[in-house]
Design an enzyme around this catalytic site. Structure first.
Site, PDB file in Angstrom:
ATOM      1  N   TYR A 170      74.079 132.119  87.270  1.00 17.31           N
ATOM      2  CA  TYR A 170      73.028 131.530  88.098  1.00 17.31           C
ATOM      3  C   TYR A 170      72.582 132.465  89.207  1.00 17.31           C
ATOM      4  O   TYR A 170      71.429 132.496  89.588  1.00 17.31           O
ATOM      5  CB  TYR A 170      73.484 130.189  88.682  1.00 17.31           C
ATOM      6  CG  TYR A 170      73.283 129.053  87.714  1.00 17.31           C
ATOM      7  CD1 TYR A 170      72.003 128.664  87.353  1.00 17.31           C
ATOM      8  CD2 TYR A 170      74.355 128.391  87.149  1.00 17.31           C
ATOM      9  CE1 TYR A 170      71.798 127.648  86.449  1.00 17.31           C
ATOM     10  CE2 TYR A 170      74.164 127.366  86.239  1.00 17.31           C
ATOM     11  CZ  TYR A 170      72.882 126.996  85.897  1.00 17.31           C
ATOM     12  OH  TYR A 170      72.683 125.991  84.997  1.00 17.31           O
ATOM     13  N   GLU A 191     100.280 126.791  71.165  1.00 17.19           N
ATOM     14  CA  GLU A 191      98.857 127.076  70.990  1.00 17.19           C
ATOM     15  C   GLU A 191      97.964 126.219  71.862  1.00 17.19           C
ATOM     16  O   GLU A 191      97.055 126.712  72.515  1.00 17.19           O
ATOM     17  CB  GLU A 191      98.460 126.915  69.517  1.00 17.19           C
ATOM     18  CG  GLU A 191      96.992 127.277  69.274  1.00 17.19           C
ATOM     19  CD  GLU A 191      96.673 127.546  67.821  1.00 17.19           C
ATOM     20  OE1 GLU A 191      97.594 127.896  67.083  1.00 17.19           O
ATOM     21  OE2 GLU A 191      95.500 127.412  67.446  1.00 17.19           O
ATOM     22  N   ASP A 221      99.659 127.861  65.125  1.00 19.75           N
ATOM     23  CA  ASP A 221      99.333 127.304  63.810  1.00 19.75           C
ATOM     24  C   ASP A 221      99.514 128.365  62.731  1.00 19.75           C
ATOM     25  O   ASP A 221      99.406 129.555  62.997  1.00 19.75           O
ATOM     26  CB  ASP A 221      97.873 126.829  63.773  1.00 19.75           C
ATOM     27  CG  ASP A 221      97.672 125.589  64.628  1.00 19.75           C
ATOM     28  OD1 ASP A 221      98.677 124.984  65.035  1.00 19.75           O
ATOM     29  OD2 ASP A 221      96.506 125.247  64.898  1.00 19.75           O
TER      30      ASP A 221
END
Lengths: 647, 393
Positions: free
Chosen positions: B125, B221, B273
Site C-alpha cells: 500500500y 506440518e 505428510d
C-alpha cells in the site's frame, strides 16, 4: 445449338435444349385427367384427348408465380427491380458501356395503398423495335439461355414475368421507352401480355422525340411497370438490393429513388458513384464440356449437328476434344472419327457417352468467366461499408458437372458494423445479390461450416461468427445451379462448397493475421509510452533516496527515453518482426487496411499519403497505383512513434 | 497486527532507556540500519549517475532460480550462485519492474529513516499509487511488490528484516523453554491451548533464549496436528519443543528453528505428510528453498530429520484403505522433480522413499493415523520412531 428450338419444353431444362422431340400434350394430360368412377358417358382415350391441349408457358407461370419470385407484394417489387437491373447491367456490359442505372419506386397512394410503379432506366444499347414484344412479352425468350456464357440473367423469364405480374395485379400494361441510337427518336411501346398465347399485344407504339432527354448518352432503355407491391426497408428490401448490387458492381453508377415513408416523407435519393472505371472483361462463350452433358443431351446434339462425321462433331460441338482425343473416344466406342453421324443410333450414342465419361479431359476453358476480381471486391466492400479491414480471395477456376466456375470471397471487418451481432453474409451469383432463402444456399452453409474461431472470431456452435463482420461469397459460372427459378439460393454441389470453404479460409487466415497484428501493435503502442511514463516515478524515487534534484534527472532520463524509443523504432522497422510482419500484410494485394489518423499527430509534420483521411478509395491497395510502402516507411522513421503506432 | 504494535514500540523504547533488552542490541540495530540505508543510497546513486550520463540505468539482480542454485555438499545446504540478470530501464519488458524496484527501495529507505516497520501488505500500500497522467497503477497486486522486494533483498544483500518489512505471522510454538520477545519474558510452557505464535522477525535483537530445558524439537506440518500433540501434552512427556509452520514454514519459523538448533543445540525432527509437498517442506527446512537460497545460511537446518509419514507406514501401521489419497498427475510430476533435486538425487534412502510413494500410487496425511486411534500418533507413532531412531536424513 444456337438456333433456339420452339419454346415448348415445359419448364426446367438442362444445359442443352432438347429440341422439339417431345409432345407436350401428353404430359399435361397425365397430370390433369380426372378419374371419375361415375357411370356417365364412358371415358375413352378419345374424349380425354379432346380435353388435352397445349399449356402455354405464360399460363403455367401465371398460376405458379411464386416459382419466379412473385409470391407476395413485397417480394414482387424486389424481383421486378432485380430482373430489370440485371438485364440492364448485362446489356450495358455486352455493349461495352459503363452502366449508369436509375431505379425508382413511385408510390401511387391515390389509386391504392399498395400500388407502385417500378421504373428502371439504363444507358445501354437500347432494344430494336421488333424485339420489344419478344423480350418483354414472352416468357422464356432471350439470348442467354442457350449459350454457355456467364451473365446475370439465365433463362429469359425475369422481366416478362414482371410485366405479367403487373398486368395480373393491376390490369395495366408495361411501358417501354427505348432509344437505340442518337439519330433515332425514342420509341415508346406499351405492351399487354396475352398469357394464353405467350406473346404480347401492342397497345400503343409511338415515337417520342421529346423523351430523348431521358437518354443523354444517346441510347438506353426505360421500363415502367405498374404493379401491386409493398415497400419495406431493411433486409431483403429493394434498398438492400441496390446497395448489394453496387458492392459487386463498382464499375456501375446507381441512382435510386425510394418511395416516401413515414420517416422520410419525400423519399430518398441515393447515388452510388462508380469507383472502378473499367468494365469487367467480357466473358467468352464456350461449347459444352464433354463431362457436362447427359446422354439425352448428347443424342439431341447428334440429331441437330451440321457436322457429317463423328470427328468433326466432337471438335466442333464440344470444347477440349482435339483430333487425337476424338480418335481415341471413337475407337473406344467401336467407331472411327470418320464414322457418319447419320449412322449413330441410340446404342452407339450410349457407347460414345460412356467413352466420354471415362476419358480424362482438360478442364473447360475459363475465359467464359468474368470474376469480380480481388481488387474490385475490395473497392466494392469499401464503398458500401467503410470497414477497417477488407480482404478478398479469388479461387482458381474449378468445375462442377463439366461447367467451369470461380468462387470469390471477401471479408470486411470493423468500422461501424455492430460488434455484438452475427456476421452478415452477402451472397452473389454472377454479380447478382441473393437475398432470399439464405439458409438453403451453399454460400451460407460454407460460411457456417468455416471454423471462425480459428481466425480470432467468436462463433457460437452451429451459427455464424459474431462480430463486426461481413462475409461475401460470389460464384461466377456459365450456369449457376440455383435451387429454384427465382434464383435465390445456390444448390449445394460438393465441388462448389469445397471451393467456397477454401476461399473463406483464405480470407479468414488474413483476417487472423490482421487481428493478431492489431492486438500486437496496440500492446506495443501502449508500451511505447512506458519509458516516459515511468521516468517520473524513478526520478522521484531517486530524489527520495539520494536527495538529487528531480528536474535535471528527469530531463536526462527523458532525453535517453526518446533516443531509445527512436532507436527501437528503427530496429523494429528494419529487422524487428513486428513491423515486418505488418508490412507483409500491407503489401498483400488482397488486403485493404483502413488508415486511421492518429489524433495526437502534429499537424506541421509532413505525413505520407497513406495517412490521408480521404475515405473514398485513394488508400486502396493493388489496382491503380502501387502501395507507397517505401515512402511510408521512411516517414515512419522520422515521425514520432505516436503517429505511427495508433493504427 | 499485534506484532506490528510490538515492533514499532520497540524502537522508541530502546531510545529512551533500554530496560529489559540488552543494551548492546540498540546500537547494533542502528548500525545495521545505517548499513542498509547506505546500500539503498548507493543503489540509487548508481542509477542517478548512469542516467545523468545519458546511459541506460540498470540493476543487477541475482537470479533466484534452480539454475542459479547449487547444493553445497560440505555445508549441506543450498547456495545461490553468482548469476545475475540485468534489469534495464529502457527495455520494454523490464521498465515496469525497474520502476517498481526503485519505488520499493525508496519506500524501505523512508521506513528505516522513520524507524518503523511495515508488513508486506503495508509495503504494497505504501508504494501503491496511480502514475500521474495515466491510468496505470504502480503495482497490480501484492504479489508484484513481494517479488520485487525479494529481488531488492538479493540485489543489495540485505534481509527483509533489515529493510524493515515483515511477513504475516505463521506457526505456533510450545515447549520447555523461556524466551524474551521484545523485552517481554515469555514462558512457553504456559501458553494454554493456542501456543505462542511465532513472529515474522525472530532475530536476536527481538528474541532471546533465556532458559531451555527441552531435549529436541518436533516440527509438525500444520495446526491440526500441532493441536493434537499439544492437547496430549506430548512436549511435556517427551521434554521437547513443539511447533508447526502452517504448511510451508515462513521465514520466521525457519529462522527460529535454525537459531534453536544452532544456539541451543537441539536436534530437529519433522513430522510431515507423505506427499511431494511434505517432502519439499522437509527439504526447505533442511537445506533452504530455491527461491530464497541466499538466506539458507541463516535458515537451513542441515541436521533436520524426517520422521514420517513414511510411504511404508500404510503397511507398517496397518492403515485402512480409506486413508489413501490418489496421486494426481501434478503430484507425480512434482515427486519426480523433487527426486531429481541434487540433494535428494544422491540420497538412496530418499530415492527409495519417493519410489515407494509413487508405486503406492497414493499419498497420506499425518491425520490418517487418527484412524487407528485418536492419540496413536502422539502415543505410539512418534515415540516409537524416536526410540528406534527410525527416520530419514
Amino acid at each position: 445449338m444456337a438456333s433456339s428450338g420452339t419454346l415448348t419444353p415445359p419448364k426446367r431444362s438442362k444445359s442443352g435444349s432438347k429440341g422439339s422431340g417431345k409432345a407436350p400434350g401428353r404430359q399435361a394430360g397425365g397430370g390433369s385427367a380426372p378419374r371419375k368412377p361415375k357411370s356417365r358417358a364412358p371415358v375413352t382415350a378419345e374424349t380425354l384427348a379432346a380435353k388435352q391441349r397445349d399449356i402455354s408457358v405464360s399460363e403455367f407461370f401465371a398460376k405458379n408465380r411464386h416459382l419466379l419470385g412473385f409470391d407476395n407484394a413485397r417480394k414482387a417489387l424486389l424481383t421486378t427491380v432485380k430482373e430489370a437491373v440485371d438485364n440492364s447491367l448485362d446489356a450495358c456490359e455486352e455493349a461495352g458501356i459503363l452502366p449508369d442505372i436509375y431505379v425508382e419506386l413511385r408510390h401511387l397512394p391515390d389509386i391504392a395503398e399498395d400500388r407502385f410503379i417500378v421504373i428502371v432506366q439504363d444507358n445501354g444499347p437500347g432494344i430494336v423495335r421488333r424485339q420489344v414484344e419478344n423480350i418483354f412479352g414472352r416468357l422464356l425468350y432471350g439470348s442467354k439461355f442457350h449459350r454457355l456464357k456467364m451473365s446475370r440473367g439465365q433463362q429469359g423469364i425475369g422481366i416478362s414475368a414482371a410485366g405479367m405480374y403487373g398486368l395480373i395485379t393491376t390490369g395495366k400494361p408495361v411501358m417501354i421507352i427505348s432509344k437505340t441510337s442518337k439519330k433515332k427518336p425514342a420509341h415508346e411501346v406499351v405492351l399487354k401480355m396475352d398469357t394464353s398465347k405467350n406473346k404480347a399485344d401492342v397497345v400503343s407504339d409511338t415515337e417520342h422525340p421529346e423523351d430523348d432527354e431521358l437518354f443523354p448518352h444517346g441510347t438506353g432503355t426505360r421500363v415502367e411497370i405498374e404493379m401491386q407491391g409493398k415497400y419495406f426497408k431493411g433486409s431483403r428490401s429493394v434498398d438492400e438490393y441496390v446497395e448489394l448490387t453496387a458492392i459487386a458492381n463498382p464499375h456501375a453508377r446507381f441512382e435510386y429513388a425510394s418511395p416516401p415513408t413515414s420517416a422520410m416523407p419525400k423519399g430518398e435519393r441515393r447515388v452510388y458513384e462508380r469507383s472502378v472505371s473499367e468494365l469487367p472483361p467480357t466473358p467468352e462463350e464456350i461449347k459444352p464440356h464433354p463431362h457436362g452433358i447427359e446422354l439425352g443431351t448428347l443424342i439431341g446434339m447428334v440429331e441437330r449437328t451440321d457436322q457429317r462425321q463423328l470427328g468433326g462433331f466432337f471438335s466442333n460441338e464440344f470444347c477440349r476434344i482435339g483430333p487425337k482425343v476424338a480418335k481415341q473416344i471413337a475407337s473406344s466406342a467401336g467407331l472411327t472419327p470418320h464414322s457418319w453421324i447419320k449412322s449413330i443410333d441410340h446404342a452407339a450414342a450410349e457407347k460414345i457417352y460412356k467413352a466420354l465419361q471415362e476419358t480424362r479431359f482438360m478442364a473447360p476453358p475459363t475465359n467464359c468467366l468474368a470474376p469480380i476480381g480481388v481488387g474490385t471486391i475490395l473497392k466494392g466492400l469499401q464503398r458500401g461499408l467503410d470497414p477497417d479491414f477488407i480482404t478478398a480471395s479469388s479461387r482458381p477456376p474449378a468445375v462442377y458437372r463439366g461447367r467451369p466456375f470461380i468462387i470469390e470471397a471477401g471479408i470486411a471487418f470493423g468500422g461501424n458494423m455492430p460488434a455484438d451481432e452475427p456476421a452478415q453474409v452477402f451472397r452473389y451469383a454472377n454479380r447478382v445479390p441473393l437475398q432470399y432463402q439464405q439458409s438453403a444456399c451453399a454460400s451460407f452453409k460454407a460460411a457456417l461450416e468455416t471454423n471462425w474461431k480459428n481466425y480470432g472470431m467468436q462463433q457460437p456452435r452451429g451459427s455464424l461468427p459474431v462480430g463486426p463482420l461481413v462475409i461475401m461469397v460470389h460464384m461466377a459460372s456459365v450456369w449457376v445451379p440455383f435451387t429454384s427459378e427465382s434464383k435465390e439460393a445456390i444448390a449445394e454441389y460438393d465441388d462448389i462448397r469445397a471451393e467456397m470453404l477454401l476461399a473463406l479460409k483464405d480470407c479468414g487466415r488474413k483476417l487472423k493475421t490482421y487481428l493478431n497484428k492489431r492486438a500486437q501493435i496496440k500492446r506495443a503502442g501502449e508500451r511505447r509510452l512506458v519509458f516516459q511514463r515511468y521516468i517520473g516515478e524513478i526520478s522521484k524515487a531517486c530524489h527520495e533516496l539520494t536527495g538529487t534534484d528531480q528536474e535535471p534527472l528527469y530531463n536526462a532520463l527523458l532525453r535517453t527515453a526518446q533516443r531509445k524509443t527512436a532507436e527501437m523504432d528503427k530496429t523494429l522497422t528494419q529487422d524487428g518482426k513486428l513491423v515486418d510482419g505488418k508490412d507483409k500484410l500491407e503489401r498483400d494485394e488482397s488486403v485493404f487496411i483502413k488508415d486511421v489518423v492518429a489524433p495526437e499527430s502534429e499537424p506541421d509534420r509532413p505525413r505520407s499519403g497513406a495517412g490521408s483521411p480521404d475515405p473514398t478509395g485513394e488508400t486502396l491497395f493493388g489496382d491503380d497505383e502501387p502501395k507507397p510502402t517505401t515512402t511510408k516507411r521512411k516517414t515512419k522513421k522520422k515521425a514520432k512513434k505516436k503517429v505511427r503506432k495508433k493504427r | 497486527m499485534a506484532k506490528k504494535k510490538t515492533t514499532t514500540k520497540k524502537r522508541p523504547a530502546k531510545k529512551h532507556a533500554t530496560k529489559k533488552a540488552p543494551s548492546s542490541k540498540g546500537p547494533a540495530a542502528r548500525k545495521t540500519d545505517k548499513a542498509t540505508s547506505a546500500r539503498l543510497e548507493k543503489l540509487a546513486s548508481d542509477v542517478v549517475r548512469t542516467s545523468m550520463a545519458h546511459r541506460d540505468p540498470f540493476l543487477d539482480v541475482p537470479t533466484r532460480t534452480l539454475s542459479n542454485t547449487s547444493y553445497n555438499k560440505s555445508r549441506r545446504m543450498l547456495q545461490m550462485g553468482s548469476a545475475t540478470a540485468r534489469r534495464n530501464l529502457f527495455d520494454l519488458k523490464m521498465a515496469r519492474k525497474f520502476m517498481q524496484s526503485m519505488l520499493l527501495a525508496s519506500g524501505c529507505k523512508s521506513l528505516i529513516d522513520a524507524e518503523k516497520t511495515l508488513s508486506l501488505r503495508g509495503m504494497y500500500y505504501k508504494c501503491l499509487h496511480t502514475i500521474p497522467g495515466t491510468k496505470e497503477k504502480t503495482l497490480d497486486d501484492q504479489s508484484e511488490s513481494d517479488g520485487v522486494l525479494e529481488d531488492l533483498e538479493v540485489t543489495i544483500g540485505s534481509l527483509r528484516e533489515e529493510l524493515h518489512v515483515y511477513a504475516d505471522k505463521r506457526g505456533d510454538l510450545v515447549g520447555n523453554m523461556t524466551i524474551i520477545d521484545a523485552g517481554d519474558e515469555i514462558d512457553l510452557r504456559r501458553m494454554g491451548s493456542g501456543g505462542y505464535s511465532i513472529p515474522s522477525i525472530v532475530e536476536p535483537s527481538v528474541i532471546q533464549f533465556k532458559k531451555c530445558e527441552a531435549d529436541f524439537i518436533l516440527h509438525v506440518e500444520k495446526n491440526t496436528v500441532w493441536q493434537r500433540f499439544n492437547e496430549d501434552k506430548f512436549w511435556k512427556k517427551h521434554n521437547c519443543i513443539l511447533l508447526h509452520g502452517g504448511g510451508q514454514p515462513s521465514r520466521g519459523v525457519r529462522r527460529l528453528l535454525r537459531r534453536m538448533n544452532e544456539e541451543l543445540g537441539l536436534p530437529v525432527y519433522c513430522l510431515l505428510d507423505c506427499d511431494p509437498w511434505g517432502h519439499y517442506i522437509y527439504s526447505v527446512i533442511k537445506q533452504g528453498s530455491i527461491n530464497l537460497a541466499y538466506e539458507s545460511q541463516r535458515m537451513a537446518v542441515p541436521d533436520a530429520k524426517f520422521l514420517g509419514i513414511r510411504a511404508i507406514d500404510y503397511e507398517r501401521c496397518e492403515l485402512s484403505d480409506d486413508v489413501q489419497i490418489a496421486l494426481n498427475d501434478r503430484d507425480t510430476s512434482r515427486a519426480k522433480q523433487i527426486a531429481d533435486y541434487p540433494w535428494f538425487a544422491q540420497n538412496r534412502a530418499w530415492q527409495l522413499e519417493i519410489k515407494k510413494m509413487l508405486s503406492n500410487g497414493f499419498k497420506m496425511e499425518v491425520e490418517s493415523l487418527i484412524t487407528k486411534d485418536i492419540s496413536y500418533v502422539t502415543e505410539t507413532y512418534v515415540p516409537e520412531r524416536l526410540a528406534a531412531g527410525d527416520w530419514l536424513d
